[in-house]
Scaffold this motif. Structure first.
Motif, PDB file in Angstrom:
ATOM      1  N   SER A 128      45.087  32.883  44.181  1.00 52.20           N
ATOM      2  CA  SER A 128      43.962  32.210  45.100  1.00 52.20           C
ATOM      3  C   SER A 128      42.989  33.389  45.730  1.00 52.20           C
ATOM      4  CB  SER A 128      44.231  31.525  46.145  1.00 52.20           C
ATOM      5  OG  SER A 128      45.204  31.915  46.931  1.00 52.20           O
ATOM      6  N   ARG A 129      43.803  34.402  46.050  1.00 54.21           N
ATOM      7  CA  ARG A 129      43.246  35.512  46.632  1.00 54.21           C
ATOM      8  C   ARG A 129      42.193  36.172  45.720  1.00 54.21           C
ATOM      9  NH1 ARG A 129      47.431  38.494  50.951  1.00 54.21           N
ATOM     10  NH2 ARG A 129      47.894  36.662  52.077  1.00 54.21           N
ATOM     11  N   ASN A 130      42.773  36.413  44.702  1.00 55.76           N
ATOM     12  CA  ASN A 130      41.854  37.064  43.148  1.00 55.76           C
ATOM     13  C   ASN A 130      40.431  36.457  43.364  1.00 55.76           C
ATOM     14  OD1 ASN A 130      43.976  38.673  43.389  1.00 55.76           O
ATOM     15  ND2 ASN A 130      44.651  38.188  41.190  1.00 55.76           N
ATOM     16  N   MET A 131      40.668  35.053  43.123  1.00 57.93           N
ATOM     17  CA  MET A 131      39.497  34.216  43.162  1.00 57.93           C
ATOM     18  C   MET A 131      38.765  34.427  44.212  1.00 57.93           C
ATOM     19  SD  MET A 131      39.515  32.872  39.960  1.00 57.93           S
ATOM     20  CE  MET A 131      38.122  31.890  39.912  1.00 57.93           C
ATOM     21  N   GLU A 132      39.076  34.360  45.554  1.00 52.95           N
ATOM     22  CA  GLU A 132      38.385  34.363  46.672  1.00 52.95           C
ATOM     23  C   GLU A 132      37.754  35.505  46.631  1.00 52.95           C
ATOM     24  OE1 GLU A 132      39.196  33.859  51.349  1.00 52.95           O
ATOM     25  OE2 GLU A 132      40.877  34.668  49.943  1.00 52.95           O
ATOM     26  N   VAL A 133      38.071  36.752  46.230  1.00 55.28           N
ATOM     27  CA  VAL A 133      37.699  38.273  46.310  1.00 55.28           C
ATOM     28  C   VAL A 133      36.264  38.064  45.277  1.00 55.28           C
ATOM     29  CG1 VAL A 133      37.607  40.575  45.623  1.00 55.28           C
ATOM     30  CG2 VAL A 133      39.329  39.238  47.158  1.00 55.28           C
ATOM     31  N   VAL A 134      36.379  37.588  44.129  1.00 50.55           N
ATOM     32  CA  VAL A 134      35.612  37.488  43.015  1.00 50.55           C
ATOM     33  C   VAL A 134      34.376  36.547  43.451  1.00 50.55           C
ATOM     34  CG1 VAL A 134      34.871  36.773  40.849  1.00 50.55           C
ATOM     35  CG2 VAL A 134      36.900  37.796  41.143  1.00 50.55           C
ATOM     36  N   ASP A 135      34.746  35.355  44.215  1.00 56.32           N
ATOM     37  CA  ASP A 135      33.467  34.628  44.776  1.00 56.32           C
ATOM     38  C   ASP A 135      32.847  35.297  45.825  1.00 56.32           C
ATOM     39  OD1 ASP A 135      33.960  32.604  43.250  1.00 56.32           O
ATOM     40  OD2 ASP A 135      35.318  31.467  44.214  1.00 56.32           O
ATOM     41  N   GLU A 136      33.528  35.925  46.686  1.00 59.40           N
ATOM     42  CA  GLU A 136      32.801  36.774  47.793  1.00 59.40           C
ATOM     43  C   GLU A 136      31.938  37.942  47.270  1.00 59.40           C
ATOM     44  OE1 GLU A 136      35.957  38.254  50.325  1.00 59.40           O
ATOM     45  OE2 GLU A 136      36.703  36.363  51.212  1.00 59.40           O
ATOM     46  N   ILE A 137      32.333  38.681  46.305  1.00 60.78           N
ATOM     47  CA  ILE A 137      31.648  39.701  45.887  1.00 60.78           C
ATOM     48  C   ILE A 137      30.422  39.190  45.183  1.00 60.78           C
ATOM     49  CG2 ILE A 137      31.415  41.578  44.233  1.00 60.78           C
ATOM     50  CD1 ILE A 137      32.879  42.371  46.573  1.00 60.78           C
ATOM     51  N   LEU A 138      30.525  38.181  44.299  1.00 63.27           N
ATOM     52  CA  LEU A 138      29.304  37.584  43.796  1.00 63.27           C
ATOM     53  C   LEU A 138      28.402  36.995  44.559  1.00 63.27           C
ATOM     54  CD1 LEU A 138      31.152  36.160  40.283  1.00 63.27           C
ATOM     55  CD2 LEU A 138      30.039  38.316  40.885  1.00 63.27           C
ATOM     56  N   GLU A 139      28.778  36.427  45.569  1.00 58.04           N
ATOM     57  CA  GLU A 139      27.945  35.821  46.687  1.00 58.04           C
ATOM     58  C   GLU A 139      27.139  36.771  47.385  1.00 58.04           C
ATOM     59  OE1 GLU A 139      26.839  32.769  47.494  1.00 58.04           O
ATOM     60  OE2 GLU A 139      28.288  32.026  45.595  1.00 58.04           O
ATOM     61  N   ASP A 140      27.856  37.948  47.493  1.00 61.37           N
ATOM     62  CA  ASP A 140      27.293  39.044  48.233  1.00 61.37           C
ATOM     63  C   ASP A 140      26.092  39.563  47.179  1.00 61.37           C
ATOM     64  OD1 ASP A 140      28.457  38.841  50.365  1.00 61.37           O
ATOM     65  OD2 ASP A 140      29.940  40.520  50.051  1.00 61.37           O
ATOM     66  N   ALA A 141      26.390  39.619  45.995  1.00 60.64           N
ATOM     67  CA  ALA A 141      25.420  40.170  44.768  1.00 60.64           C
ATOM     68  C   ALA A 141      24.266  39.292  44.722  1.00 60.64           C
ATOM     69  CB  ALA A 141      26.134  40.115  43.510  1.00 60.64           C
ATOM     70  N   VAL A 142      24.334  38.106  45.222  1.00 58.47           N
ATOM     71  CA  VAL A 142      23.101  37.139  45.140  1.00 58.47           C
ATOM     72  C   VAL A 142      22.405  37.178  46.356  1.00 58.47           C
ATOM     73  CG1 VAL A 142      22.562  34.649  45.131  1.00 58.47           C
ATOM     74  CG2 VAL A 142      24.272  35.535  43.514  1.00 58.47           C
ATOM     75  N   THR A 143      22.950  37.503  47.580  1.00 62.23           N
ATOM     76  CA  THR A 143      22.335  37.699  48.823  1.00 62.23           C
ATOM     77  C   THR A 143      21.836  38.726  49.255  1.00 62.23           C
ATOM     78  OG1 THR A 143      24.246  37.770  49.957  1.00 62.23           O
ATOM     79  CG2 THR A 143      23.497  35.487  49.802  1.00 62.23           C
ATOM     80  N   GLU A 144      22.522  39.906  48.376  1.00 54.96           N
ATOM     81  CA  GLU A 144      22.016  41.514  48.898  1.00 54.96           C
ATOM     82  C   GLU A 144      21.647  41.882  47.403  1.00 54.96           C
ATOM     83  OE1 GLU A 144      24.714  43.362  51.008  1.00 54.96           O
ATOM     84  OE2 GLU A 144      24.635  41.868  52.703  1.00 54.96           O
ATOM     85  N   PRO A 145      20.502  42.914  47.480  1.00 55.17           N
ATOM     86  CA  PRO A 145      20.167  43.546  46.205  1.00 55.17           C
ATOM     87  C   PRO A 145      21.451  44.337  45.679  1.00 55.17           C
ATOM     88  CG  PRO A 145      18.558  43.920  47.664  1.00 55.17           C
ATOM     89  CD  PRO A 145      19.740  43.265  48.475  1.00 55.17           C
ATOM     90  N   THR A 146      21.909  43.915  44.238  1.00 54.53           N
ATOM     91  CA  THR A 146      22.889  44.806  43.421  1.00 54.53           C
ATOM     92  C   THR A 146      22.206  45.069  42.224  1.00 54.53           C
ATOM     93  OG1 THR A 146      24.686  43.374  44.544  1.00 54.53           O
ATOM     94  CG2 THR A 146      25.105  44.487  42.305  1.00 54.53           C
ATOM     95  N   TYR A 147      22.451  46.447  41.785  1.00 50.15           N
ATOM     96  CA  TYR A 147      21.527  46.718  40.788  1.00 50.15           C
ATOM     97  C   TYR A 147      22.369  47.194  39.470  1.00 50.15           C
ATOM     98  CZ  TYR A 147      17.678  47.126  44.018  1.00 50.15           C
ATOM     99  OH  TYR A 147      16.726  46.930  44.965  1.00 50.15           O
TER     100      TYR A 147
END
Length: 309
Positions: free
Chosen positions: A63-82
């Protein structure tokens, strides 16, 4: 007050053997990549999220693996990721932080990507499909990121073409064509050879951000085969591709070597310790098996080998 649920994963296993890669695969997520002054690119990406597991622990915290992926992808949506490799790198580093029992965390990503293209003879706009390959491995010593692509093209076998050229030479001689004319004809008109669809895979991995332009990497991979192929092809385009491929016949091994030469020429500023992986697989047309060749080496080694040619 509810009793705390037991953490079975943290218990000791019946067989105390450590594992190299434990986690989740086949995780599909939308990744949004920002572009300066352009609409963002939205990818449907598939992730692998893995950590190593010590011998004394029964299981990893999935569950921690999935939590990290979701956190990172949410950050990629809210902040510019190139760059997709940065998404993987941040995820791997957070995995390492969240799993106090692990010494290595890996995140791999694959996504289909459409690029604008133009047919070679009719010059019509079209699109090409490539697979983006990105990943990162984080340890206490640092993070290595990887970026690359898998592309499709066409190859022609030099061996079968050589045999057909000899057949053509003998037939022209039987018809009374002079030696000089025969040589000129064979120079100007490439002879038949069995062709196949080829799949070139090219990735670059280095400490931190590889600073590799993905589109340039794709170009190197596409140019490593006998000819490019296109989704749209009018008759002049078909003629162009057929002629070009037969005029540039290559073994599967040649494609890998041409990828090496292309990377050395295209990326002079990459560090010598960057690791380049090159693979070529051909779907053989006259055999039931396929042909495959690959090479993995540090860029400094490839530079020395290419310079010696």
């Amino acid at each position: 007050m509810d009793e705390q649920l037991p953490d079975v994963q943290a218990s000791e296993p019946d067989v105390e053997v450590g594992l190299n890669r434990v986690g989740v695969t086949g995780v599909t997520k939308l990744v949004e990549l920002a572009r300066p002054d352009k609409r963002p690119i939205v990818l449907t990406a598939e992730f692998e999220v893995l950590v190593d597991l010590p011998s004394w622990r029964k299981g990893a915290d999935m569950s921690r693996n999935m939590e990290v992926v979701d956190e990172i992808l949410e950050d990629a949506v809210t902040e510019p990721t190139y760059r997709v490799e940065d998404v993987c790198g941040e995820a791997a580093e957070r995995l390492l932080e969240k799993h106090d029992y692990t010494s290595k965390a890996e995140v791999q990503m694959e996504a289909e990507y459409m690029i604008k293209d133009e047919t070679p003879a009719s010059e019509r706009p079209t699109q090409a499909t490539v697979d983006i390959l990105a990943g990162a491995t984080a340890t206490d010593e640092g993070t290595r990121e990887k970026i690359g692509a898998r592309v499709t093209g066409m190859t022609v076998c030099p061996c079968s073409q050589g045999m057909m050229s000899e057949t053509a030479r003998r037939k022209l001689e039987d018809l009374g064509v002079g030696d000089e004319e025969v040589r000129e004809f064979l120079r100007e008109v490439p002879q038949a050879g069995h062709s196949q669809r080829g799949h070139a895979t090219l990735t670059v991995e280095s400490e931190g951000a590889p600073e590799v332009n993905l589109l340039e990497l794709i170009e190197v991979a596409r140019d490593s085969m006998s000819a490019r192929i296109y989704n749209l092809a009018k008759r002049p385009d078909e003629d162009h591709m057929t002629f070009e491929a037969h005029a540039n016949a290559k073994f599967v091994e040649d494609c890998v070597r041409d990828m090496a030469e292309g990377v050395v020429a295209q990326f002079p500023d990459l560090p010598d310790d960057a690791v380049v992986t090159m693979k070529q697989s051909n779907d053989e047309s006259i055999h039931q098996h396929n042909a495959h060749a690959e090479r993995m080496a540090e860029l400094g080694t490839l530079r020395e080998e290419v310079a010696d040619d």
